[in-house]
Design a protein around this motif. Structure first.
Motif, PDB file in Angstrom:
ATOM      1  N   ALA A 118       8.905   6.802  -2.383  1.00 19.83           N
ATOM      2  CA  ALA A 118       9.106   7.460  -3.670  1.00 19.83           C
ATOM      3  C   ALA A 118      10.040   6.677  -4.596  1.00 19.83           C
ATOM      4  O   ALA A 118       9.932   6.775  -5.804  1.00 19.83           O
ATOM      5  CB  ALA A 118       9.666   8.869  -3.450  1.00 19.83           C
ATOM      6  N   ARG A 119      10.954   5.924  -4.021  1.00 23.78           N
ATOM      7  CA  ARG A 119      11.891   5.156  -4.840  1.00 23.78           C
ATOM      8  C   ARG A 119      11.455   3.704  -4.904  1.00 23.78           C
ATOM      9  O   ARG A 119      10.896   3.159  -3.953  1.00 23.78           O
ATOM     10  CB  ARG A 119      13.298   5.247  -4.261  1.00 23.78           C
ATOM     11  CG  ARG A 119      13.895   6.637  -4.406  1.00 23.78           C
ATOM     12  CD  ARG A 119      15.326   6.668  -3.933  1.00 23.78           C
ATOM     13  NE  ARG A 119      15.439   6.450  -2.508  1.00 23.78           N
ATOM     14  CZ  ARG A 119      15.474   7.415  -1.595  1.00 23.78           C
ATOM     15  NH1 ARG A 119      15.410   8.655  -1.969  1.00 23.78           N
ATOM     16  NH2 ARG A 119      15.576   7.130  -0.331  1.00 23.78           N
ATOM     17  N   ARG A 120      11.753   3.083  -6.014  1.00 18.12           N
ATOM     18  CA  ARG A 120      11.460   1.665  -6.195  1.00 18.12           C
ATOM     19  C   ARG A 120      12.257   0.858  -5.178  1.00 18.12           C
ATOM     20  O   ARG A 120      13.441   1.081  -4.979  1.00 18.12           O
ATOM     21  CB  ARG A 120      11.835   1.268  -7.620  1.00 18.12           C
ATOM     22  CG  ARG A 120      11.525  -0.140  -7.968  1.00 18.12           C
ATOM     23  CD  ARG A 120      11.744  -0.356  -9.469  1.00 18.12           C
ATOM     24  NE  ARG A 120      11.853  -1.739  -9.790  1.00 18.12           N
ATOM     25  CZ  ARG A 120      10.837  -2.598  -9.811  1.00 18.12           C
ATOM     26  NH1 ARG A 120       9.626  -2.168  -9.535  1.00 18.12           N
ATOM     27  NH2 ARG A 120      11.019  -3.855 -10.121  1.00 18.12           N
ATOM     28  N   ASP A 164       0.836  -1.198   0.000  1.00 15.73           N
ATOM     29  CA  ASP A 164       0.000   0.000   0.000  1.00 15.73           C
ATOM     30  C   ASP A 164       0.873   1.251   0.000  1.00 15.73           C
ATOM     31  O   ASP A 164       0.601   2.212  -0.729  1.00 15.73           O
ATOM     32  CB  ASP A 164      -0.946  -0.022   1.200  1.00 15.73           C
ATOM     33  CG  ASP A 164      -2.054   1.014   1.107  1.00 15.73           C
ATOM     34  OD1 ASP A 164      -2.128   1.762   0.115  1.00 15.73           O
ATOM     35  OD2 ASP A 164      -2.863   1.076   2.051  1.00 15.73           O
ATOM     36  N   LEU A 165       1.941   1.268   0.797  1.00 16.28           N
ATOM     37  CA  LEU A 165       2.822   2.434   0.819  1.00 16.28           C
ATOM     38  C   LEU A 165       3.519   2.630  -0.526  1.00 16.28           C
ATOM     39  O   LEU A 165       3.749   3.764  -0.949  1.00 16.28           O
ATOM     40  CB  LEU A 165       3.840   2.311   1.958  1.00 16.28           C
ATOM     41  CG  LEU A 165       3.234   2.409   3.358  1.00 16.28           C
ATOM     42  CD1 LEU A 165       4.270   2.038   4.417  1.00 16.28           C
ATOM     43  CD2 LEU A 165       2.658   3.796   3.620  1.00 16.28           C
ATOM     44  N   ARG A 166       3.812   1.553  -1.216  1.00 13.99           N
ATOM     45  CA  ARG A 166       4.350   1.650  -2.588  1.00 13.99           C
ATOM     46  C   ARG A 166       3.293   2.214  -3.528  1.00 13.99           C
ATOM     47  O   ARG A 166       3.561   3.107  -4.326  1.00 13.99           O
ATOM     48  CB  ARG A 166       4.729   0.259  -3.104  1.00 13.99           C
ATOM     49  CG  ARG A 166       6.101  -0.197  -2.848  1.00 13.99           C
ATOM     50  CD  ARG A 166       6.291  -1.530  -3.554  1.00 13.99           C
ATOM     51  NE  ARG A 166       7.655  -1.967  -3.437  1.00 13.99           N
ATOM     52  CZ  ARG A 166       8.104  -3.129  -3.847  1.00 13.99           C
ATOM     53  NH1 ARG A 166       7.277  -3.987  -4.423  1.00 13.99           N
ATOM     54  NH2 ARG A 166       9.357  -3.452  -3.704  1.00 13.99           N
ATOM     55  N   TRP A 167       2.078   1.653  -3.450  1.00 18.44           N
ATOM     56  CA  TRP A 167       0.998   2.028  -4.360  1.00 18.44           C
ATOM     57  C   TRP A 167       0.619   3.498  -4.222  1.00 18.44           C
ATOM     58  O   TRP A 167       0.346   4.181  -5.213  1.00 18.44           O
ATOM     59  CB  TRP A 167      -0.210   1.123  -4.103  1.00 18.44           C
ATOM     60  CG  TRP A 167      -1.332   1.327  -5.066  1.00 18.44           C
ATOM     61  CD1 TRP A 167      -1.423   0.864  -6.346  1.00 18.44           C
ATOM     62  CD2 TRP A 167      -2.545   2.043  -4.814  1.00 18.44           C
ATOM     63  NE1 TRP A 167      -2.623   1.251  -6.907  1.00 18.44           N
ATOM     64  CE2 TRP A 167      -3.322   1.980  -5.986  1.00 18.44           C
ATOM     65  CE3 TRP A 167      -3.052   2.733  -3.715  1.00 18.44           C
ATOM     66  CZ2 TRP A 167      -4.574   2.577  -6.077  1.00 18.44           C
ATOM     67  CZ3 TRP A 167      -4.289   3.330  -3.807  1.00 18.44           C
ATOM     68  CH2 TRP A 167      -5.031   3.240  -4.984  1.00 18.44           C
ATOM     69  N   ASP A 224      13.076   5.878   7.631  1.00 21.25           N
ATOM     70  CA  ASP A 224      12.445   7.008   6.947  1.00 21.25           C
ATOM     71  C   ASP A 224      12.361   8.179   7.921  1.00 21.25           C
ATOM     72  O   ASP A 224      11.620   8.142   8.903  1.00 21.25           O
ATOM     73  CB  ASP A 224      11.051   6.601   6.469  1.00 21.25           C
ATOM     74  CG  ASP A 224      10.409   7.638   5.591  1.00 21.25           C
ATOM     75  OD1 ASP A 224      10.672   8.849   5.773  1.00 21.25           O
ATOM     76  OD2 ASP A 224       9.625   7.254   4.715  1.00 21.25           O
ATOM     77  N   SER A 225      13.117   9.228   7.648  1.00 23.07           N
ATOM     78  CA  SER A 225      13.179  10.365   8.572  1.00 23.07           C
ATOM     79  C   SER A 225      11.849  11.115   8.694  1.00 23.07           C
ATOM     80  O   SER A 225      11.674  11.911   9.615  1.00 23.07           O
ATOM     81  CB  SER A 225      14.284  11.338   8.150  1.00 23.07           C
ATOM     82  OG  SER A 225      13.987  11.884   6.879  1.00 23.07           O
ATOM     83  N   ARG A 226      10.900  10.840   7.802  1.00 30.98           N
ATOM     84  CA  ARG A 226       9.602  11.508   7.897  1.00 30.98           C
ATOM     85  C   ARG A 226       8.708  10.900   8.969  1.00 30.98           C
ATOM     86  O   ARG A 226       7.761  11.520   9.413  1.00 30.98           O
ATOM     87  CB  ARG A 226       8.874  11.431   6.546  1.00 30.98           C
ATOM     88  CG  ARG A 226       9.604  12.116   5.401  1.00 30.98           C
ATOM     89  CD  ARG A 226       8.949  11.805   4.085  1.00 30.98           C
ATOM     90  NE  ARG A 226       9.098  10.381   3.780  1.00 30.98           N
ATOM     91  CZ  ARG A 226       8.532   9.772   2.759  1.00 30.98           C
ATOM     92  NH1 ARG A 226       7.751  10.447   1.936  1.00 30.98           N
ATOM     93  NH2 ARG A 226       8.729   8.486   2.543  1.00 30.98           N
TER      94      ARG A 226
END
Length: 170
Positions: free
Chosen positions: A128-130, A120-123, A150-152
């Motif tokens: 953002a990167r593959r 889901d996070l990919r979709w 992930d710093s976010r």
């Protein structure tokens, strides 16, 4: 906002997963606006359940807040509730990949918890990167590492105003 809950329960399946992959969590699910969760469960596949379906009986709970605009958050929740995903069967053969046999045992159109959240996070485009591996290789340890790296993302608690607002649907 997207909220991800990682847990480890005190049961034989959780123990087996931890023994095979390491780490501290054995299950992943999305906390939906309004206070439910959607995850891939061994008992019935992808389901939406009440937030406290487990009665608070977990050994470990880690909650991540992932900043996302309203469009991405809606897309994330839409994916999980879509007819193609909700009620998708559990990927029992895919769990064998946690043991690193070197063969792809994933059952098509079946999913387990961490792969569901990762896909889901990919979709949605959150990642953002593959990614260098198929989603069905993402076990709970890898998902936990992805979120920590992930710093976010922010680790929050149930008492955090972000969490309370999210489950209230605001």
């Amino acid at each position: 906002m997207i909220i991800i809950r990682l847990v480890r329960h005190d049961d034989p399946l959780s123990w087996a997963i931890i023994q095979n992959i390491g780490g501290v969590v054995s299950h992943a699910e999305a906390v939906m606006k309004g206070g439910t969760v959607i995850g891939a469960f061994a008992e019935g596949g992808v389901q939406e359940r009440p937030l406290d379906y487990d009665g608070g009986k977990f050994v470990t709970e880690i909650i991540f807040a992932l900043p996302a605009d309203d469009d991405m958050s809606a897309k994330f929740e839409h994916y999980l509730r879509s007819p193609e995903v909700l009620h998708e069967p559990y990927d029992y053969p895919g769990i064998a990949e946690f043991m690193h046999f070197g063969i792809d045992t994933h059952a098509a159109h079946h999913v387990f918890c961490s792969a569901l959240i990762h896909d889901d996070l990919r979709w949605t485009g959150y990642f953002a990167r593959r990614m260098p591996i198929p989603g069905h290789y993402v076990n709970p340890l890898i998902l936990h590492q992805e979120l920590l790296a992930d710093s976010r993302t922010t680790v929050i608690t149930r008492e955090d105003p972000i969490f309370k607002a999210h489950i209230a649907g605001t």
